[in-house]
Design a protein around this motif. Sequence first.
Motif, PDB file in Angstrom:
ATOM      1  N   ILE A  55      37.346  41.134  50.156  1.00 41.63           N
ATOM      2  CA  ILE A  55      37.236  40.954  48.717  1.00 41.63           C
ATOM      3  C   ILE A  55      38.181  41.870  47.944  1.00 41.63           C
ATOM      4  O   ILE A  55      38.903  41.446  47.042  1.00 41.63           O
ATOM      5  CB  ILE A  55      35.781  41.172  48.251  1.00 41.63           C
ATOM      6  CG1 ILE A  55      34.928  39.960  48.622  1.00 41.63           C
ATOM      7  CG2 ILE A  55      35.706  41.408  46.753  1.00 41.63           C
ATOM      8  CD1 ILE A  55      35.297  38.696  47.879  1.00 41.63           C
ATOM      9  N   SER A  56      38.194  43.127  48.287  1.00 39.06           N
ATOM     10  CA  SER A  56      39.041  44.077  47.548  1.00 39.06           C
ATOM     11  C   SER A  56      40.512  43.699  47.606  1.00 39.06           C
ATOM     12  O   SER A  56      41.239  43.811  46.610  1.00 39.06           O
ATOM     13  CB  SER A  56      38.847  45.494  48.102  1.00 39.06           C
ATOM     14  OG  SER A  56      37.525  45.939  47.876  1.00 39.06           O
ATOM     15  N   SER A  57      40.971  43.220  48.758  1.00 41.67           N
ATOM     16  CA  SER A  57      42.380  42.867  48.894  1.00 41.67           C
ATOM     17  C   SER A  57      42.706  41.554  48.201  1.00 41.67           C
ATOM     18  O   SER A  57      43.880  41.271  47.906  1.00 41.67           O
ATOM     19  CB  SER A  57      42.754  42.780  50.379  1.00 41.67           C
ATOM     20  OG  SER A  57      42.055  41.716  51.023  1.00 41.67           O
ATOM     21  N   HIS A  61      45.250  39.038  43.473  1.00 47.00           N
ATOM     22  CA  HIS A  61      46.020  37.802  43.519  1.00 47.00           C
ATOM     23  C   HIS A  61      45.783  36.882  42.323  1.00 47.00           C
ATOM     24  O   HIS A  61      46.480  35.876  42.175  1.00 47.00           O
ATOM     25  CB  HIS A  61      45.726  37.052  44.815  1.00 47.00           C
ATOM     26  CG  HIS A  61      46.151  37.796  46.044  1.00 47.00           C
ATOM     27  ND1 HIS A  61      47.349  38.474  46.123  1.00 47.00           N
ATOM     28  CD2 HIS A  61      45.534  37.995  47.242  1.00 47.00           C
ATOM     29  CE1 HIS A  61      47.456  39.047  47.309  1.00 47.00           C
ATOM     30  NE2 HIS A  61      46.370  38.775  48.006  1.00 47.00           N
ATOM     31  N   GLY A  62      44.800  37.189  41.500  1.00 47.45           N
ATOM     32  CA  GLY A  62      44.603  36.433  40.272  1.00 47.45           C
ATOM     33  C   GLY A  62      43.588  35.322  40.339  1.00 47.45           C
ATOM     34  O   GLY A  62      43.406  34.582  39.359  1.00 47.45           O
ATOM     35  N   PHE A  63      42.903  35.147  41.469  1.00 42.50           N
ATOM     36  CA  PHE A  63      41.882  34.103  41.561  1.00 42.50           C
ATOM     37  C   PHE A  63      40.800  34.300  40.502  1.00 42.50           C
ATOM     38  O   PHE A  63      40.375  35.421  40.234  1.00 42.50           O
ATOM     39  CB  PHE A  63      41.219  34.123  42.935  1.00 42.50           C
ATOM     40  CG  PHE A  63      42.090  33.647  44.065  1.00 42.50           C
ATOM     41  CD1 PHE A  63      42.470  32.318  44.151  1.00 42.50           C
ATOM     42  CD2 PHE A  63      42.514  34.522  45.047  1.00 42.50           C
ATOM     43  CE1 PHE A  63      43.268  31.875  45.195  1.00 42.50           C
ATOM     44  CE2 PHE A  63      43.303  34.098  46.102  1.00 42.50           C
ATOM     45  CZ  PHE A  63      43.688  32.765  46.167  1.00 42.50           C
ATOM     46  N   GLY A  64      40.337  33.185  39.954  1.00 45.13           N
ATOM     47  CA  GLY A  64      39.197  33.254  39.041  1.00 45.13           C
ATOM     48  C   GLY A  64      37.893  33.477  39.777  1.00 45.13           C
ATOM     49  O   GLY A  64      36.935  34.019  39.222  1.00 45.13           O
ATOM     50  N   HIS A  65      37.863  33.044  41.041  1.00 46.04           N
ATOM     51  CA  HIS A  65      36.692  33.276  41.886  1.00 46.04           C
ATOM     52  C   HIS A  65      37.100  33.180  43.346  1.00 46.04           C
ATOM     53  O   HIS A  65      38.114  32.564  43.682  1.00 46.04           O
ATOM     54  CB  HIS A  65      35.571  32.288  41.573  1.00 46.04           C
ATOM     55  CG  HIS A  65      35.872  30.858  41.937  1.00 46.04           C
ATOM     56  ND1 HIS A  65      36.705  30.046  41.190  1.00 46.04           N
ATOM     57  CD2 HIS A  65      35.459  30.087  42.981  1.00 46.04           C
ATOM     58  CE1 HIS A  65      36.786  28.845  41.744  1.00 46.04           C
ATOM     59  NE2 HIS A  65      36.041  28.838  42.841  1.00 46.04           N
ATOM     60  N   ALA A 249      50.270  34.440  48.522  1.00 45.83           N
ATOM     61  CA  ALA A 249      49.942  34.756  47.135  1.00 45.83           C
ATOM     62  C   ALA A 249      50.954  34.185  46.154  1.00 45.83           C
ATOM     63  O   ALA A 249      50.614  33.913  44.995  1.00 45.83           O
ATOM     64  CB  ALA A 249      49.830  36.266  46.962  1.00 45.83           C
ATOM     65  N   ALA A 250      52.205  33.997  46.594  1.00 48.64           N
ATOM     66  CA  ALA A 250      53.231  33.461  45.692  1.00 48.64           C
ATOM     67  C   ALA A 250      52.841  32.079  45.176  1.00 48.64           C
ATOM     68  O   ALA A 250      53.091  31.749  44.012  1.00 48.64           O
ATOM     69  CB  ALA A 250      54.578  33.404  46.404  1.00 48.64           C
ATOM     70  N   ARG A 251      52.229  31.269  46.042  1.00 46.11           N
ATOM     71  CA  ARG A 251      51.802  29.931  45.613  1.00 46.11           C
ATOM     72  C   ARG A 251      50.701  30.031  44.557  1.00 46.11           C
ATOM     73  O   ARG A 251      50.701  29.284  43.569  1.00 46.11           O
ATOM     74  CB  ARG A 251      51.306  29.128  46.825  1.00 46.11           C
ATOM     75  CG  ARG A 251      50.712  27.759  46.480  1.00 46.11           C
ATOM     76  CD  ARG A 251      51.730  26.829  45.850  1.00 46.11           C
ATOM     77  NE  ARG A 251      52.818  26.527  46.754  1.00 46.11           N
ATOM     78  CZ  ARG A 251      52.792  25.523  47.642  1.00 46.11           C
ATOM     79  NH1 ARG A 251      51.742  24.729  47.723  1.00 46.11           N
ATOM     80  NH2 ARG A 251      53.822  25.312  48.432  1.00 46.11           N
TER      81      ARG A 251
END
Length: 263
Positions: A55-57, A61-65, A249-251
């Motif tokens: 979770i911490s890592s 990345h910007g996920f909303g969830h 993460a770029a995607r």
Amino acid sequence: MTQGVRERSPFRYGERTAGTSPIRPLGQRGVTALGLAFPNPLGLAAGFDRTGELISSLRPHGFGHVEIGTITPATGFSGALKRTSSLMRVGVNIGSARPGLDDRVIEDYVAMLKQVSRFSDYVVANLTAPTLRRDGNTAGVDKLVKRLSIARDVLSAVEGHRVPLLLKIEAGVRDTRFPAAVMAARVGGIDGVVLVSDCVERVGAISSYLDGISVISVGGVRTTEDVVARLAAGASLVQVHGAFVNSGAARVRRILKELRAHG
């Protein structure tokens, strides 16, 4: 179960379809679903972080969830998992290592709901386990929904905090009857459905049938256009898995940037 339902064509994003929850424009302050505020509609599906250890890592990345699991009494979850003040919502996907959906399996689900609810923004009962002979049409679905709904309500009363309860279901083939679990979700007090399908029309038909119950769409989501199409079809949130695993993460950053521009 329903029958003879024909999927409707996807609408343009920003239109509200009958029976679906309103979704705020993507360029504004995120979206609201399940009675919760999400910073954006894009999430990471269960299966990547199976125990909550990552979770911490994943937060940067910007996920909303992010949905972790599937967690069962046999696998357990990371002791580091806890509710935080981060804007990213954390859902926990629960199940049983036993096959089928008999009383012992149902009690496994109930036990896991009680165990993880205090760490979760929402909890998902996973019904996509073909190797365990368990899906949205398995006998016992109605009983599972009833037991979990009661357990959720008891936990809400005791803890003074309601954690939304969802089912994860394979949507099935286009122009066929909906899985029994879809009907159970509509009438059984379930807060939402994580719907597995790469068919936008199927997502639209089931979202419409659920009549305002939040839908999280997952399956075949690789591009910004895929996300926009699922939201237009009635989903409140959308999850990626393979796009993140294969492209990194770029995607995710690209999709989020394009969603903001689209809004």
